[in-house]
Design a protein around this motif. Structure first.
Motif, PDB file in Angstrom:
ATOM      1  N   PHE A 103       0.851  -1.197   0.000  1.00  0.00           N
ATOM      2  CA  PHE A 103       0.000   0.000   0.000  1.00  0.00           C
ATOM      3  C   PHE A 103       0.887   1.247   0.000  1.00  0.00           C
ATOM      4  CE2 PHE A 103      -2.295  -3.358   2.261  1.00  0.00           C
ATOM      5  CZ  PHE A 103      -3.484  -3.382   1.565  1.00  0.00           C
ATOM      6  N   ASN A 104       0.647   2.117  -0.957  1.00  0.00           N
ATOM      7  CA  ASN A 104       1.307   3.426  -0.930  1.00  0.00           C
ATOM      8  C   ASN A 104       0.321   4.390  -0.293  1.00  0.00           C
ATOM      9  OD1 ASN A 104       3.383   2.313  -2.559  1.00  0.00           O
ATOM     10  ND2 ASN A 104       1.997   2.534  -4.314  1.00  0.00           N
ATOM     11  N   GLU A 105       0.760   5.020   0.768  1.00  0.00           N
ATOM     12  CA  GLU A 105      -0.185   5.857   1.516  1.00  0.00           C
ATOM     13  C   GLU A 105       0.068   7.341   1.311  1.00  0.00           C
ATOM     14  OE1 GLU A 105      -0.025   4.668   5.602  1.00  0.00           O
ATOM     15  OE2 GLU A 105      -1.436   3.019   5.291  1.00  0.00           O
ATOM     16  N   GLN A 106      -1.005   8.080   1.377  1.00  0.00           N
ATOM     17  CA  GLN A 106      -0.952   9.541   1.426  1.00  0.00           C
ATOM     18  C   GLN A 106      -1.961   9.959   2.476  1.00  0.00           C
ATOM     19  OE1 GLN A 106      -1.515  11.974  -2.002  1.00  0.00           O
ATOM     20  NE2 GLN A 106      -0.024  10.829  -3.233  1.00  0.00           N
ATOM     21  N   SER A 107      -1.724  11.075   3.086  1.00  0.00           N
ATOM     22  CA  SER A 107      -2.728  11.493   4.074  1.00  0.00           C
ATOM     23  C   SER A 107      -3.061  12.968   3.911  1.00  0.00           C
ATOM     24  CB  SER A 107      -2.228  11.211   5.483  1.00  0.00           C
ATOM     25  OG  SER A 107      -1.096  12.001   5.745  1.00  0.00           O
ATOM     26  N   GLU A 108      -4.199  13.299   4.382  1.00  0.00           N
ATOM     27  CA  GLU A 108      -4.613  14.705   4.359  1.00  0.00           C
ATOM     28  C   GLU A 108      -5.290  15.018   5.700  1.00  0.00           C
ATOM     29  OE1 GLU A 108      -7.154  17.669   1.502  1.00  0.00           O
ATOM     30  OE2 GLU A 108      -5.974  16.047   0.610  1.00  0.00           O
ATOM     31  N   ASN A 109      -4.990  16.200   6.220  1.00  0.00           N
ATOM     32  CA  ASN A 109      -5.528  16.551   7.537  1.00  0.00           C
ATOM     33  C   ASN A 109      -6.627  17.594   7.439  1.00  0.00           C
ATOM     34  OD1 ASN A 109      -3.670  14.838   8.594  1.00  0.00           O
ATOM     35  ND2 ASN A 109      -2.323  16.424   9.406  1.00  0.00           N
ATOM     36  N   LEU A 110      -7.597  17.429   8.278  1.00  0.00           N
ATOM     37  CA  LEU A 110      -8.641  18.446   8.441  1.00  0.00           C
ATOM     38  C   LEU A 110      -8.627  18.827   9.920  1.00  0.00           C
ATOM     39  CD1 LEU A 110     -11.640  16.797   6.522  1.00  0.00           C
ATOM     40  CD2 LEU A 110     -10.159  18.617   5.683  1.00  0.00           C
ATOM     41  N   ASP A 114      -5.338  -2.009   6.922  1.00  0.00           N
ATOM     42  CA  ASP A 114      -4.499  -1.635   8.057  1.00  0.00           C
ATOM     43  C   ASP A 114      -3.155  -1.081   7.597  1.00  0.00           C
ATOM     44  OD1 ASP A 114      -3.299  -3.894   7.125  1.00  0.00           O
ATOM     45  OD2 ASP A 114      -3.716  -5.124   8.894  1.00  0.00           O
ATOM     46  N   GLY A 115      -2.991  -0.984   6.287  1.00  0.00           N
ATOM     47  CA  GLY A 115      -1.772  -0.394   5.745  1.00  0.00           C
ATOM     48  C   GLY A 115      -0.581  -1.344   5.722  1.00  0.00           C
ATOM     49  N   ILE A 116      -0.774  -2.557   6.203  1.00  0.00           N
ATOM     50  CA  ILE A 116       0.346  -3.510   6.259  1.00  0.00           C
ATOM     51  C   ILE A 116       0.362  -4.358   4.982  1.00  0.00           C
ATOM     52  CG2 ILE A 116       1.341  -5.457   7.543  1.00  0.00           C
ATOM     53  CD1 ILE A 116      -0.199  -4.334  10.029  1.00  0.00           C
ATOM     54  N   SER A 117       1.541  -4.452   4.402  1.00  0.00           N
ATOM     55  CA  SER A 117       1.674  -5.268   3.177  1.00  0.00           C
ATOM     56  C   SER A 117       1.332  -6.719   3.484  1.00  0.00           C
ATOM     57  CB  SER A 117       3.110  -5.196   2.659  1.00  0.00           C
ATOM     58  OG  SER A 117       3.413  -3.853   2.365  1.00  0.00           O
ATOM     59  N   ARG A 118       0.871  -7.401   2.460  1.00  0.00           N
ATOM     60  CA  ARG A 118       0.438  -8.790   2.673  1.00  0.00           C
ATOM     61  C   ARG A 118       0.564  -9.577   1.378  1.00  0.00           C
ATOM     62  NH1 ARG A 118      -5.286  -7.459   4.683  1.00  0.00           N
ATOM     63  NH2 ARG A 118      -4.212  -5.634   5.419  1.00  0.00           N
ATOM     64  N   SER A 119       0.369 -10.868   1.473  1.00  0.00           N
ATOM     65  CA  SER A 119       0.396 -11.670   0.250  1.00  0.00           C
ATOM     66  C   SER A 119      -0.990 -12.253  -0.008  1.00  0.00           C
ATOM     67  CB  SER A 119       1.435 -12.781   0.342  1.00  0.00           C
ATOM     68  OG  SER A 119       1.077 -13.668   1.357  1.00  0.00           O
ATOM     69  N   SER A 120      -1.234 -12.559  -1.287  1.00  0.00           N
ATOM     70  CA  SER A 120      -2.558 -13.050  -1.663  1.00  0.00           C
ATOM     71  C   SER A 120      -2.404 -14.100  -2.767  1.00  0.00           C
ATOM     72  CB  SER A 120      -3.381 -11.858  -2.166  1.00  0.00           C
ATOM     73  OG  SER A 120      -4.383 -12.263  -3.040  1.00  0.00           O
ATOM     74  N   ASP A 121      -3.213 -15.136  -2.699  1.00  0.00           N
ATOM     75  CA  ASP A 121      -3.202 -16.157  -3.759  1.00  0.00           C
ATOM     76  C   ASP A 121      -4.307 -15.847  -4.756  1.00  0.00           C
ATOM     77  OD1 ASP A 121      -1.113 -17.601  -2.706  1.00  0.00           O
ATOM     78  OD2 ASP A 121      -2.429 -18.776  -1.401  1.00  0.00           O
ATOM     79  N   SER A 122      -3.898 -15.502  -5.966  1.00  0.00           N
ATOM     80  CA  SER A 122      -4.891 -15.156  -6.993  1.00  0.00           C
ATOM     81  C   SER A 122      -4.405 -15.626  -8.349  1.00  0.00           C
ATOM     82  CB  SER A 122      -5.103 -13.646  -7.051  1.00  0.00           C
ATOM     83  OG  SER A 122      -5.690 -13.211  -5.875  1.00  0.00           O
ATOM     84  N   VAL A 123      -5.375 -15.751  -9.272  1.00  0.00           N
ATOM     85  CA  VAL A 123      -5.006 -16.230 -10.604  1.00  0.00           C
ATOM     86  C   VAL A 123      -4.311 -15.159 -11.436  1.00  0.00           C
ATOM     87  CG1 VAL A 123      -6.755 -18.046 -10.731  1.00  0.00           C
ATOM     88  CG2 VAL A 123      -7.330 -15.752 -11.483  1.00  0.00           C
ATOM     89  N   ASN A 124      -4.607 -13.897 -11.161  1.00  0.00           N
ATOM     90  CA  ASN A 124      -3.928 -12.831 -11.900  1.00  0.00           C
ATOM     91  C   ASN A 124      -3.877 -11.562 -11.053  1.00  0.00           C
ATOM     92  OD1 ASN A 124      -6.511 -11.642 -12.179  1.00  0.00           O
ATOM     93  ND2 ASN A 124      -6.862 -12.736 -14.102  1.00  0.00           N
ATOM     94  N   GLU A 125      -3.144 -10.591 -11.576  1.00  0.00           N
ATOM     95  CA  GLU A 125      -2.939  -9.353 -10.827  1.00  0.00           C
ATOM     96  C   GLU A 125      -4.271  -8.659 -10.554  1.00  0.00           C
ATOM     97  OE1 GLU A 125      -0.523  -6.528 -12.879  1.00  0.00           O
ATOM     98  OE2 GLU A 125      -0.350  -5.207 -11.138  1.00  0.00           O
ATOM     99  N   PHE A 126      -5.130  -8.681 -11.582  1.00  0.00           N
ATOM    100  CA  PHE A 126      -6.420  -8.009 -11.451  1.00  0.00           C
ATOM    101  C   PHE A 126      -7.204  -8.556 -10.257  1.00  0.00           C
ATOM    102  CE2 PHE A 126     -10.931  -7.578 -12.240  1.00  0.00           C
ATOM    103  CZ  PHE A 126     -11.052  -6.269 -12.659  1.00  0.00           C
ATOM    104  N   GLN A 127      -7.238  -9.885 -10.179  1.00  0.00           N
ATOM    105  CA  GLN A 127      -8.028 -10.475  -9.094  1.00  0.00           C
ATOM    106  C   GLN A 127      -7.346 -10.316  -7.742  1.00  0.00           C
ATOM    107  OE1 GLN A 127     -10.046 -14.149  -9.666  1.00  0.00           O
ATOM    108  NE2 GLN A 127     -10.472 -13.734 -11.808  1.00  0.00           N
ATOM    109  N   ALA A 128      -6.003 -10.222  -7.760  1.00  0.00           N
ATOM    110  CA  ALA A 128      -5.293  -9.974  -6.503  1.00  0.00           C
ATOM    111  C   ALA A 128      -5.632  -8.578  -5.983  1.00  0.00           C
ATOM    112  CB  ALA A 128      -3.797 -10.113  -6.727  1.00  0.00           C
ATOM    113  N   LEU A 129      -5.759  -7.643  -6.920  1.00  0.00           N
ATOM    114  CA  LEU A 129      -6.032  -6.253  -6.536  1.00  0.00           C
ATOM    115  C   LEU A 129      -7.520  -6.001  -6.277  1.00  0.00           C
ATOM    116  CD1 LEU A 129      -3.758  -4.345  -9.085  1.00  0.00           C
ATOM    117  CD2 LEU A 129      -3.296  -4.786  -6.684  1.00  0.00           C
ATOM    118  N   LEU A 130      -8.339  -6.899  -6.815  1.00  0.00           N
ATOM    119  CA  LEU A 130      -9.792  -6.671  -6.802  1.00  0.00           C
ATOM    120  C   LEU A 130     -10.376  -6.332  -5.427  1.00  0.00           C
ATOM    121  CD1 LEU A 130     -11.914  -6.651  -9.036  1.00  0.00           C
ATOM    122  CD2 LEU A 130     -12.522  -8.975  -8.364  1.00  0.00           C
TER     123      LEU A 130
END
Lengths: 442, 243
Positions: free
Chosen positions: B70-77, B175-191
């Motif tokens: 996850f690449n994070e950005q934040s904005e404050n109010l 939660d912002g923590i990187s993780r691994s996922s079992d998927s058939v393709n990138e699209f479904q991993a990101l879905l």
């Protein structure tokens, strides 16, 4: 959704027509023996398709109402039963092609061969299919090579004799051969251009990926499926060219119009399919997206109607119009019931289908159906005699021209064939049930 | 014009059947063209399937491991208000007003309630000063978020002059923590990380102040300045195949 609506109707049509045809065969003592045998096979084909559609109707009901999970379905009796009946259907087409319209075995041994073929196919292919989780289920497509090679050969032979030697009566044989090709390959007829242009491979890929939860895609199986596709595409193109040639020489006929319609439908399907290629490929590239609603409607009104309604009509047309069974005498009332039942069921299903697409109030469609019933009853005799008007027997034509020998099939042989197919179906279902209960391939 | 090859009497034998079927040379030639056409269509279709589709089918039906980051950005109010003793006010933040960059989604919201801007400073440096009691509750609804998530902290209080923090998970399981996922393709991993619709609406926080009287004259006040800072964490997901 509409497929689910058409399947129960198709089940009913096939079961009723199949059963009535088999009964009529045994009441047609005076019919030509070979043609009577062909009618018996056609009756069984309709009955077995009916059983197949019955299984699929129940499967659809269970899946649509979340009554069965993918895992349960994968090892269910219904899935095995549906696949098994399809194998028997393909096997019966082999026997039919050896018998009709031109008998390639011209003695009563054809019945023995028919019995053996059906039982062997049942005993070899069904348990093997179930145990291998139908990963090679397209192998039954290879059975269709027989009808393809035989019926197209017969079609070309008698088309030439009609045109070159001006034997008008030979048209009956080529017409029947063409009709049987259309009925046997009804599932794929509208995709011929997609097959020729390899567009259909995108669909095969989609279905392979979509069905991977049930059985792993298998390149050998897919290549065997391509054989079936090639058979269908080459068949329709060949018959189309033949009919164009015949139209130039002899003028247009009903079969020609029917062939041209299917040919044009194939072109339209190619264009519609092309517009959906992104969706088709989505299954392989990203995730499976649903087809456009209009596309689905077009699918129902063409492919589905051909598969579920037109195919049994073609079979019945061949049985009645080409005198495979006795339609006169004591069988008249039975034939009339058969024809009217067929027409009423088809009319009601088409009206219902139209209602699912167009917002026509039910009162109007009911009135339309009532009108159809009145017409059918009022013109009952005319319609029935119209269906059996031509009454030109293929066997008589062949006998008169001395191209076949007359041979007899005894009543006991018909019974033996009946028993062998009945035993095959029972065996197929029992094997399916037992393996499903034992969960062998899970 | 008949091209019949045979003049023999038809006897129903395989030979006579064969001769009858091949009686027309033109028909036989065309029949071979038909069979050849079948072989051609079958061959190039099979070739197309094996060389253009099969690898894709295998890829689409074989699960691979994908590493998701996850690449994070934040904005404050931020909003500050002065609340009287015993007063309760609702601070409303319009999350829709946040400029979410393309490809980013709102993942979570960190809320800081701070009263140190007023007498808190004094309190921190002067041990004789009593701290006010601040209570804050995030009002459920109003914003599309994971209101039932067990990691949420939707209420808080302080009376030690320290800021306190609350937390609201907006995107499911984020939660912002990187993780691994079992998927058939990138699209479904990101879905699972591409659902839109989360983080829309307004975030309402009820704040109540109860001031304490100092025992030292002149050091007590009847009001309190409350500052609420909302840190909206936005994320962009990327996946790389684990080889």
């Amino acid at each position: 959704m509409a497929e689910v609506e058409l399947l129960p109707i198709a089940t009913m049509i096939h079961l009723i027509l199949g059963l009535m045809t088999i009964i009529l065969v045994f009441r047609s003592e005076k019919s030509n023996h070979n043609e009577r045998f062909a009618a018996l096979i056609l009756g069984w084909i309709l009955l077995i398709l009916g059983i197949n559609y019955l299984f699929r109707t129940i499967i659809d009901y269970q899946v649509n109402n979340d009554l069965i999970s993918t895992g349960e379905y994968a090892t269910s009796f219904l899935r095995f039963g549906a696949q098994s009946t399809w194998v028997i259907f393909s096997g019966l087409l082999i026997v039919l092609s050896l018998t009709y319209p031109y008998p390639l075995i011209q003695n009563s041994k054809v019945v023995t061969l028919g019995c053996l073929t059906t039982i062997l196919i049942t005993l070899i292919f069904i348990p093997t299919g179930i145990v291998t989780n139908f990963e090679y289920d397209s192998s039954s497509s290879l059975f269709l090579l027989f009808p393809f090679l035989i019926w197209l050969g017969v079609y070309l032979r008698y088309l030439h004799s009609e045109i070159i030697d001006d034997k008008k009566e030979d048209r009956t044989i080529s017409a029947v051969a063409a009709l049987l090709v259309f009925a046997a390959f009804g599932d794929w007829l509208t995709y011929w251009l997609g097959i020729i242009t390899t567009q259909e491979n995108h669909f095969s890929s989609r279905f392979a990926v979509g069905g991977s939860e049930l059985s792993d895609p298998n390149v050998i199986n897919m290549v065997m499926e391509i054989a079936l596709q090639a058979i269908v595409a080459v068949s329709i193109i060949s018959i189309f060219i033949g009919e164009v040639w015949r139209c130039r020489k002899k003028g247009i006929s009903g079969i020609s119009i029917f062939t041209f319609s299917l040919f044009i439908l194939g072109i339209l399907w190619f264009i519609f399919d092309y517009t959906q290629m992104g969706i088709v490929d989505s299954c392989v590239e990203t995730q499976c997206n649903s087809f456009n609603k209009v596309y689905n409607t077009y699918y129902i009104f063409t492919s589905q109607i051909i598969r579920f309604l037109l195919v049994p009509l073609i079979f019945m047309y061949v049985i009645l119009n080409f005198n495979l069974i006795e339609t006169g005498g004591e069988n008249v009332w039975f034939t009339r019931v058969l024809v009217l039942l067929m027409l009423l069921i088809v009319t009601s299903s088409i009206i219902e289908l139209i209602q699912t697409v167009l917002p026509i109030p039910q009162m109007i469609t009911s009135a339309l159906f009532a009108a159809a019933v009145v017409v059918f009853i009022g013109w009952e005799e005319r319609i029935t005699s119209g269906m059996i008007r031509q009454s030109s027997s293929v066997a008589n034509t062949l006998l008169e021209s001395g191209e076949v020998v007359d041979f007899t099939i005894s009543r006991s042989e018909y019974k033996a064939y009946n028993i062998s197919v009945g035993v095959s179906v029972t065996l197929a279902l029992m094997i399916s049930l037992l393996i499903s209960l034992m969960g062998i391939n899970s | 014009m008949s091209q019949s090859k045979s003049s023999e009497k038809f006897d129903g034998s395989p030979k006579s059947i064969f001769l009858n079927m091949t009686a027309y040379n033109e028909a036989v030639k065309k029949y071979f063209v038909v069979v050849a056409s079948f072989l051609v269509v079958f061959t190039y279709n099979s070739f197309d399937l094996v060389y253009n589709h099969w690898e894709l089918i295998e890829d689409a039906t074989t699960e691979d491991e994908w590493y998701l980051t996850f690449n994070e950005q934040s904005e404050n109010l931020q909003e500050s208000r002065v609340l009287q003793d015993g007063e309760m006010q609702t601070f409303t933040f319009y999350i829709d007003d946040i400029n979410v960059p393309d490809g980013y989604l709102i993942g979570e919201i960190n809320i800081t309630v701070d009263d140190t801007g007023n007498d808190g400073l004094i309190a921190n440096t002067d041990p004789t000063n009593e701290c006010d009691s601040i209570l804050a509750d995030v009002r459920e609804g109003g914003l599309t978020a994971q209101w039932a998530d067990e990691n949420n902290t939707l209420s808080g209080q302080t009376n030690d002059c320290q800021p306190f923090f609350m937390y609201l998970r907006v995107y499911p399981d984020y939660d912002g923590i990187s993780r691994s996922s079992d998927s058939v393709n990138e699209f479904q991993a990101l879905l699972p990380w591409q659902q839109s619709g989360w983080g829309y609406g307004e975030l309402e926080i009820d704040v109540e102040v109860n001031t304490d009287d100092s025992i030292f004259p002149g050091q007590s006040s009847d009001d309190e300045e409350i500052t609420i800072t909302i840190e909206v964490i936005m994320f962009e997901i990327s996946a790389s195949e684990v080889i």
